[in-house]
Scaffold this active site. Sequence first.
Site, PDB file in Angstrom:
ATOM      1  CB  SER A   7       7.350   5.973   6.095  1.00 42.81           C
ATOM      2  OG  SER A   7       8.535   6.569   6.166  1.00 42.81           O
TER       3      SER A   7
ATOM      4  CG  HIS B 101      11.126   2.392   5.433  1.00 42.87           C
ATOM      5  ND1 HIS B 101      10.740   2.614   6.812  1.00 42.87           N
ATOM      6  CD2 HIS B 101      10.395   3.227   4.687  1.00 42.87           C
ATOM      7  CE1 HIS B 101      10.138   3.659   6.639  1.00 42.87           C
ATOM      8  NE2 HIS B 101       9.952   4.126   5.562  1.00 42.87           N
TER       9      HIS B 101
END
Length: 688
Positions: A547, A662
């Site tokens: 991320s 994610h």
Amino acid sequence: MKKVIILMLLAMTARLGFAQGDPYLWLEDVDAEKSLEWVEKWNDKTLKKLTGQPGYEKMYDQILEIYNSDDRIAAPAIYGDLIYNFWQDEDHPRGIWRRTPLKSYLSKEPVWETVLDIDALSEEDNEKYVFKGAGGLYPDYGRFMVQLSKGGGDAVVIREFDAINKHFVQGGFEIPEAKGGVSWIDKNTLLVATDFGTGLTTSGYPKDVKIWKRGIDLKDAKFIYEGKEDDMYNGGSCMHTKERNYQLISNRTTFYTGVYYFVENGELIKPELPEDIILNTIFKNQAIFDLKSDWNVGGNSFKQGDMISIDYNDLINGKTNYQLVLRPDERSSVSGINTTENYLLVNMLHNVKGELYKYWFDGTWKKEKIDAPQLGTISLGSADDNSDTFFFYFQNFLEPSTLYKGDAQTGKYEKVKSLKSWFPTDDYQVQQFEVASKDGTMIPYFVVSAKDMKYNGKNPTLIGAYGGFEVARLPFYSAITGTSWLEDGGVYVLANIRGGGEFGPKWHQAGLKENRQRIYDDYFAVAEDLIKRKITSPKKMGITGGSNGGLLVGVGFTQRPDLYNAVVCAVPLLDMKRYHKLLAGASWMAEYGNPDIPEEWEYISKYSPYQNVKKGMDYPEVFFYTSTRDDRVHPGHARKMVAKMSDMGYKVYYFENTEGGHAGASTNEQRAKMAALQYSYLKMKLMN
């Protein structure tokens, strides 16, 4: 006239992102046939290489055994008299939501009752559901609003569930798939933030909030707050306590700023508060806030990082008689809080090590330190509103996570369960060092290594870091890192660089926007110090991050390719020219800046990996991975970077999981595969 039309077309294409001359934009079309064919080809090529490395299958089997082990801690969530837990194993790859009484939970062999089987539900509905949690109806918790993601993304379907009879309520509350959330006001009323068809924010989050009464169509529910398109996020919540219930609307104008409204008699009341203040909780009618900047109010000078409180009634009536709850020192910060019936529990960090305190209020705040385990990471778990029972966890690099049940009244606690140790921790050591960054700031980092490590610059070393969003990276026990890396002679490093929350808001804010290069300078300083200490060398050093951490390692190898020989770049941000146009990207402009503003693009452009990757450089062979179903950080970032680097002649590796959101994976099998691929790559580059 023709000139005007051309200018209009240029402006339109610029807004759509096509004026940048980017030949890889087509890869941003996530589910297009051409894009998925590209993904499949890269997956096949990467899997063939990495799964073909010596020891891959053995490593995968061991990692899967760790993930599926019954020795794991069943994380408790207290709802009334019952303990709820979500559990995944070999027999339940998508998981079961289950419960047991507290007495049973504390026994050696708890007897669990399955409440909801996600595998069975997925088969029934022909969906790959991922359980995203459930919110119970206070105080008896007979009903829950269950959140289910289709494939692991942030968007969820929310459905009312009868926990007594263990089925979804026919004709009950149900919210279609969207990003957002709900909160119970009472059995027949919800606060709802979702896509009502009235538009979303530019970040893709709810713009409006409604109060929804049972029996009324969601579209006809009453608006309680109508936001703006350029807000980041708007939501509603209801906090239930014995004293009363508090209804709150949070208008987040940016990731770090916003406005709080309290609902009283159907009307919104807006207290005068700093835009960057954070409401932590309401306890004993005291509204408790965290300060992200100094605040002079009511004759008091409060400091950045302070926790303060005020009586709720005084707050909504415009009074300013705030008082200090606690003030961290230069090397401390608040890591987390929770509340029992009579106590506010505060988890403090001091020099990146956990300490536990209890606070109580009798007109002023008083505190007492709880003699919790030391020299590691404390994490507060679930707490009981009807007693002073609470759970907390302790771990460090060499001590497996242990769950404790505590009594806030006495300060005493007892061990509930410890994870077993999967590798011989007595053979290893943990050292904490500091190094001066480019501007002289001292940056701490941990080194986990064998006790007999030779300081010859030849140790395969992996650096983990994050550096953003005030997220603190803390010591943790990883059976997978131990068995798949340390036992094979690897060294693990955790760097506490700026941008995180290890030392409070100032540590985070030091790396915002135009100051972001400080974060990367911290990162490079740690790597250089490891080389200086002869722990490792560039040929033996790797970095990993996901991320914002994926952006970190992207900057790492584009700015300083001389430092590293392996890079794991997971679910990353990389194209910082377009990040704010993709999925939730606009919500992060308070962190990075707005690339559409020339002055801000000026500093972003200096580090954006996608724009700074160049031909003819000696880059390491990077391993990128992402998820097709990541609806937070767009998979286009990783896809485009791989395509661009490949066309420049660089050798790279790429894997894209078809679900997982994610997190990159949804089941233990997928998690084991991702971990095995990463360590297979790292061993190939740094050990073989």
